[in-house]
Design a protein around this motif. Sequence first.
Motif, short mmCIF file in Angstrom:
data_model
loop_
_atom_site.label_atom_id
_atom_site.label_comp_id
_atom_site.label_asym_id
_atom_site.label_seq_id
_atom_site.Cartn_x
_atom_site.Cartn_y
_atom_site.Cartn_z
N SER A 146 0.83 -1.20 0.00
CA SER A 146 0.00 0.00 0.00
C SER A 146 0.87 1.26 0.00
N ARG A 174 2.82 1.52 -3.41
CA ARG A 174 2.00 2.04 -4.52
C ARG A 174 1.81 3.55 -4.39
N TYR A 175 1.67 4.01 -3.15
CA TYR A 175 1.52 5.45 -2.92
C TYR A 175 2.77 6.20 -3.40
N TYR A 176 3.94 5.69 -3.02
CA TYR A 176 5.19 6.32 -3.44
C TYR A 176 5.34 6.29 -4.96
N LEU A 177 4.99 5.16 -5.55
CA LEU A 177 5.13 5.01 -7.00
C LEU A 177 4.23 6.02 -7.72
N GLY A 178 3.01 6.19 -7.22
CA GLY A 178 2.08 7.13 -7.83
C GLY A 178 2.50 8.56 -7.68
N ASN A 179 3.36 8.85 -6.70
CA ASN A 179 3.84 10.21 -6.47
C ASN A 179 5.23 10.45 -7.03
N HIS A 189 10.18 6.92 -6.83
CA HIS A 189 10.43 5.57 -7.32
C HIS A 189 11.37 4.78 -6.41
N ALA A 218 9.55 3.68 -3.38
CA ALA A 218 8.62 2.61 -3.73
C ALA A 218 9.37 1.28 -3.87
N ARG A 226 5.59 -4.62 -9.72
CA ARG A 226 5.83 -3.21 -9.38
C ARG A 226 7.32 -2.88 -9.43
N GLU A 232 8.10 -2.30 -13.00
CA GLU A 232 7.58 -0.98 -13.37
C GLU A 232 8.47 0.14 -12.83
#
Length: 281
Positions: free
Chosen positions: A186, A189-194, A197, A200, A223, A226
């Motif tokens: 969780s 994913r938050y770090y990746l979306g912001n 990297h 994340a 992930r 990605e």
Amino acid sequence: MTLDAFSGLASRASRFFAMGMVALVLAGCSGMNLFGPPKVKAEPIVPAAALYQKALDDMDRQYFQTAITTLEKLDRQHPRDPLTEKSKLMQVFANYRMGKFDESILAADRYVALYPGGKDVPYVLYLKGNSYYAQIKDITRDQQLSRDAIDTYTLIINNYPSSEYAADAKEKLLVAYDNLAGKEMSVGRYYLGNGQHTAAINRFRTVVEQWQTSTHIEEALYRLTEAYLLLGLTNEAKTAAAVLGHNYPSSSWYQQAFALLGKQGLAPEMNSGSWMAAHRT
């Protein structure tokens, strides 16, 4: 009557009046102890066996709080009686059955501290672990309870592997692991979306290294593919996809990772120098 006689009579009257007032004051205080607090009525001593049996009867009727009160009385009146050990065990159980999980945990700690070699220690630890387990929240919350459950169940598995509680502890351990892994995912994913990297990647790496039995391992490898691509670390991205494909070839996450690499003209490839190579089973 002479003046002297009148004066004597008045003096005696004054003394009688003063004595009367004192008597009234004392009468008013008759319900009070003027020499300290009132004495507490001594608690009648009841045989330990009778108290223990009463507590058992109350538990059979599911009067758990009443049973606990009786067991505490047993502990207080008969601290050296052999039934005191059973009393403290039953307090762990009764609190657990009432859903008073914090009280059950404290009672379990008291029991283990007093009877570290007791034959019922595995059961007490099992109730303690279940008390943590029952309070585990969803993955968006702090996961200290999951860690406490893991520590307690691990203690049972390592120290009492042949006990009847070890098998169930192992199953619940997997659920607790899954919660911790879910929390890491969780946050990752938050770090990746912001666009964070590297942060994340650290979260997803924790899942791969520490929670390999969790249900989140496949997504964690995807992930990583990605995130490494976003950083331009193509060798690490290809390795993450290769490990995912090797361990979970039919996974939908592998299909997505394969397609993601294909968009950049890349394909899954194992890099033996990567930290992920060790996780190829």
